[in-house]
Motif scaffolding. Structure first.
Motif, short mmCIF file in Angstrom:
data_model
loop_
_atom_site.label_atom_id
_atom_site.label_comp_id
_atom_site.label_asym_id
_atom_site.label_seq_id
_atom_site.Cartn_x
_atom_site.Cartn_y
_atom_site.Cartn_z
N LEU A 25 2.37 5.22 7.73
CA LEU A 25 0.96 5.57 7.58
C LEU A 25 0.14 4.42 7.02
CD1 LEU A 25 1.29 9.14 6.03
CD2 LEU A 25 0.46 8.58 8.32
N GLU A 26 0.67 3.75 6.00
CA GLU A 26 -0.08 2.72 5.27
C GLU A 26 -0.01 1.35 5.92
OE1 GLU A 26 -1.96 3.18 2.23
OE2 GLU A 26 -1.78 5.19 3.06
N LEU A 27 1.13 0.99 6.47
CA LEU A 27 1.33 -0.34 7.08
C LEU A 27 2.03 -0.20 8.43
CD1 LEU A 27 2.78 -2.09 3.90
CD2 LEU A 27 0.49 -2.40 4.82
N PRO A 28 1.39 0.42 9.41
CA PRO A 28 2.08 0.72 10.67
C PRO A 28 2.59 -0.51 11.43
CG PRO A 28 -0.26 1.16 10.86
CD PRO A 28 0.01 0.85 9.42
N SER A 29 1.93 -1.65 11.28
CA SER A 29 2.34 -2.81 12.08
C SER A 29 2.81 -3.99 11.24
CB SER A 29 1.17 -3.26 12.97
OG SER A 29 0.08 -3.66 12.16
N ASN A 32 7.67 -5.98 8.15
CA ASN A 32 8.66 -7.04 7.91
C ASN A 32 8.25 -7.82 6.67
OD1 ASN A 32 10.24 -6.48 10.16
ND2 ASN A 32 8.95 -7.71 11.49
N GLY A 33 9.22 -8.24 5.91
CA GLY A 33 8.95 -9.06 4.74
C GLY A 33 8.33 -8.30 3.59
N ILE A 34 8.65 -7.01 3.46
CA ILE A 34 8.13 -6.25 2.33
C ILE A 34 9.28 -5.65 1.52
CG2 ILE A 34 5.96 -5.67 3.49
CD1 ILE A 34 7.01 -2.85 3.87
N ALA A 35 8.97 -5.36 0.28
CA ALA A 35 9.89 -4.65 -0.61
C ALA A 35 9.11 -3.50 -1.22
CB ALA A 35 10.41 -5.58 -1.69
N VAL A 36 9.83 -2.45 -1.60
CA VAL A 36 9.19 -1.27 -2.17
C VAL A 36 9.87 -0.91 -3.48
CG1 VAL A 36 8.66 1.16 -1.81
CG2 VAL A 36 8.56 -0.41 0.11
N ALA A 37 9.05 -0.68 -4.49
CA ALA A 37 9.55 -0.18 -5.78
C ALA A 37 8.91 1.18 -6.04
CB ALA A 37 9.21 -1.14 -6.91
N ILE A 42 13.34 -0.99 -7.52
CA ILE A 42 13.39 -1.42 -6.12
C ILE A 42 14.31 -0.48 -5.34
CG2 ILE A 42 14.14 -3.27 -4.55
CD1 ILE A 42 11.66 -4.08 -5.97
N ILE A 43 13.83 -0.06 -4.18
CA ILE A 43 14.61 0.82 -3.30
C ILE A 43 15.03 0.00 -2.09
CG2 ILE A 43 14.63 2.97 -1.98
CD1 ILE A 43 14.20 3.33 -5.05
N ALA A 44 16.33 -0.01 -1.79
CA ALA A 44 16.85 -0.77 -0.66
C ALA A 44 16.29 -0.23 0.65
CB ALA A 44 18.38 -0.69 -0.64
N ARG A 45 16.01 -1.14 1.56
CA ARG A 45 15.42 -0.78 2.86
C ARG A 45 16.25 0.28 3.59
NH1 ARG A 45 11.88 -2.91 6.85
NH2 ARG A 45 11.30 -4.69 5.58
N ASN A 56 2.90 12.20 -7.96
CA ASN A 56 2.57 11.23 -9.01
C ASN A 56 3.52 10.04 -9.11
OD1 ASN A 56 0.27 12.71 -9.83
ND2 ASN A 56 1.59 14.06 -11.01
N ASP A 57 4.37 9.82 -8.12
CA ASP A 57 5.20 8.62 -8.12
C ASP A 57 4.29 7.39 -8.06
OD1 ASP A 57 7.73 9.67 -8.33
OD2 ASP A 57 8.18 9.54 -6.18
N GLU A 58 4.75 6.31 -8.70
CA GLU A 58 4.05 5.03 -8.64
C GLU A 58 4.81 4.13 -7.67
OE1 GLU A 58 2.81 3.20 -12.27
OE2 GLU A 58 2.47 5.15 -13.22
N ILE A 59 4.13 3.74 -6.60
CA ILE A 59 4.74 2.93 -5.55
C ILE A 59 4.12 1.55 -5.57
CG2 ILE A 59 5.06 2.72 -3.05
CD1 ILE A 59 4.27 6.07 -4.02
N LEU A 60 4.98 0.55 -5.56
CA LEU A 60 4.54 -0.83 -5.47
C LEU A 60 5.08 -1.39 -4.17
CD1 LEU A 60 3.12 -3.28 -6.75
CD2 LEU A 60 5.29 -3.83 -7.85
N ILE A 61 4.19 -1.82 -3.29
CA ILE A 61 4.58 -2.44 -2.03
C ILE A 61 4.32 -3.93 -2.17
CG2 ILE A 61 4.20 -2.54 0.47
CD1 ILE A 61 3.14 0.38 0.26
#
Length: 68
Positions: A25-29, A32-37, A42-45, A56-61
């Protein structure tokens, strides 16, 4: 559902969403080259398809950049 994404609060019309669904939804295209916490972890791909986000989760892209 309310989530905090890169310090911005966003509302979603669902009760459950995975990291991958959120990224679609947020980054459809540009996935690649991103990490998510989530909540500073950090959550593995390979877990993005199954990791369910909670209210209320805090997401860092984090996006990799090139420089020189």
């Amino acid at each position: 559902m309310e989530l905090k994404i890169n310090n911005n609060i966003k509302q979603f019309d669902c009760n459950q969403i995975t990291i991958q669904e959120l990224l679609d939804l947020e980054l459809p295209s540009k996935q690649n080259g991103i990490a998510v916490a989530i909540n500073q972890k950090i959550i593995a791909r390979n877990n993005w398809d199954s990791f369910l986000l909670n209210q209320n989760d805090e997401i860092l892209i984090i996006t990799a950049t090139q420089g020189g």
